[in-house]
Design a protein around this motif. Structure first.
Motif, mmCIF file in Angstrom:
data_model
loop_
_atom_site.group_PDB
_atom_site.id
_atom_site.type_symbol
_atom_site.label_atom_id
_atom_site.label_comp_id
_atom_site.label_asym_id
_atom_site.label_seq_id
_atom_site.Cartn_x
_atom_site.Cartn_y
_atom_site.Cartn_z
ATOM 1 N N LYS A 43 -11.698 -65.717 -22.117
ATOM 2 C CA LYS A 43 -12.762 -64.727 -22.340
ATOM 3 C C LYS A 43 -12.607 -64.038 -23.700
ATOM 4 N N TRP A 44 -11.371 -63.798 -24.145
ATOM 5 C CA TRP A 44 -11.154 -63.171 -25.452
ATOM 6 C C TRP A 44 -11.361 -64.172 -26.581
ATOM 7 N N GLN A 45 -11.027 -65.432 -26.346
ATOM 8 C CA GLN A 45 -11.289 -66.451 -27.356
ATOM 9 C C GLN A 45 -12.796 -66.625 -27.548
ATOM 10 N N ALA A 46 -13.542 -66.582 -26.457
ATOM 11 C CA ALA A 46 -15.005 -66.676 -26.547
ATOM 12 C C ALA A 46 -15.577 -65.475 -27.301
ATOM 13 N N ALA A 47 -15.030 -64.290 -27.040
ATOM 14 C CA ALA A 47 -15.486 -63.087 -27.750
ATOM 15 C C ALA A 47 -15.230 -63.223 -29.248
#
Length: 80
Positions: A43-47
């Motif tokens: 989820k943080w990589q996508a952000a």
């Protein structure tokens, strides 16, 4: 022409705890300072990917804001 750059401001700042993220750079730096295990979460990589796309490719900052907010908020609970 679409505005670009890491200094672009969110229409509405993002508040995480006592931090306020005003620009794309603020959000990128926040993600970069997360503990490695958390930073590596999908989820943080996508952000981070949405931040990079908006900063370097242009487009609405709302896309990046949504990406960060989705990473911050816990997933919704399903009602059974």
């Amino acid at each position: 022409m679409t505005e670009r750059g890491w200094g672009r401001r969110f229409e509405d700042p993002i508040t995480i705890g006592n931090r306020v993220l005003v620009t794309l750079l603020d959000a990128g730096e926040y993600i970069a300072t997360l503990p490695k295990q958390q930073h590596a979460a999908p989820k943080w990589q996508a952000a981070m990917e949405t931040l990079i796309l908006v900063a370097e490719g242009g487009g609405p900052t709302m896309f990046a804001r949504i990406g960060v907010l989705r990473a911050v908020e816990p997933p919704p609970r399903l009602k059974v």
